[in-house]
Design a protein around this motif. Structure first.
Motif, mmCIF file in Angstrom:
data_model
loop_
_atom_site.group_PDB
_atom_site.id
_atom_site.type_symbol
_atom_site.label_atom_id
_atom_site.label_comp_id
_atom_site.label_asym_id
_atom_site.label_seq_id
_atom_site.Cartn_x
_atom_site.Cartn_y
_atom_site.Cartn_z
ATOM 1 N N LEU A 58 0.827 -1.218 0.000
ATOM 2 C CA LEU A 58 0.000 0.000 0.000
ATOM 3 C C LEU A 58 0.859 1.265 0.000
ATOM 4 C CD1 LEU A 58 -2.885 -1.007 2.432
ATOM 5 C CD2 LEU A 58 -2.946 -0.851 -0.072
ATOM 6 N N GLU A 61 2.040 1.608 -3.545
ATOM 7 C CA GLU A 61 0.930 2.102 -4.364
ATOM 8 C C GLU A 61 0.740 3.608 -4.160
ATOM 9 O OE1 GLU A 61 -3.891 1.635 -4.704
ATOM 10 O OE2 GLU A 61 -2.739 -0.056 -3.932
ATOM 11 N N ASP A 62 0.835 4.069 -2.921
ATOM 12 C CA ASP A 62 0.720 5.508 -2.651
ATOM 13 C C ASP A 62 1.847 6.298 -3.307
ATOM 14 O OD1 ASP A 62 -1.648 5.513 -1.256
ATOM 15 O OD2 ASP A 62 -0.713 5.480 0.724
ATOM 16 N N THR A 65 0.768 6.611 -7.138
ATOM 17 C CA THR A 65 -0.569 7.120 -7.447
ATOM 18 C C THR A 65 -0.642 8.608 -7.127
ATOM 19 O OG1 THR A 65 -1.497 4.974 -6.861
ATOM 20 C CG2 THR A 65 -3.029 6.812 -6.987
#
Length: 115
Positions: A58, A61-62, A65
């Motif tokens: 996560l 992903e941050d 993104t």
């Protein structure tokens, strides 16, 4: 591009290391590692964030993104931080910047805001 800086007792002792050397430095608790991902490719992101540091999926992903909100996430042994800054050096123009960092007492990894 991956820039890296290695410090021991406050002094620069190495820079711009290959991935395998980054892994070795990361394992040495007497060193502090600063990694700056400048316009990284997807492969560089994977190699550094996943391969060298084993960050949580996560958090990775941050990093890849786009987001307009600042935030702090506490992942047991490191922090993920999104900060906003302003560049006043541009003549009659204000530029806004967002940066992402993953940090712990022995390392700092910087990643720019993705486009």
């Amino acid at each position: 591009m991956i820039q890296s800086f290695v410090f021991m007792e406050g002094k620069l002792v190495g820079r711009d290391l290959e991935l395998e050397a980054l892994r070795l430095v990361r394992a040495d608790k007497g060193l502090i590692l600063w990694v700056d991902l400048q316009d990284p490719s997807p492969e560089e992101i994977k190699n550094v964030l996943e391969g060298v540091f084993q960050f949580h999926p996560l958090a990775i992903e941050d990093c890849v993104t786009p987001s307009s909100l600042p935030k702090i996430e506490d992942y047991d042994d490191y922090l993920f931080i999104v900060t906003h800054g302003v560049d006043f050096t541009a003549y009659r123009k204000i530029q806004y910047h967002r940066a992402r960092s993953l940090s712990r007492k022995d390392y700092l990894v910087l990643s720019p805001q993705p486009s």
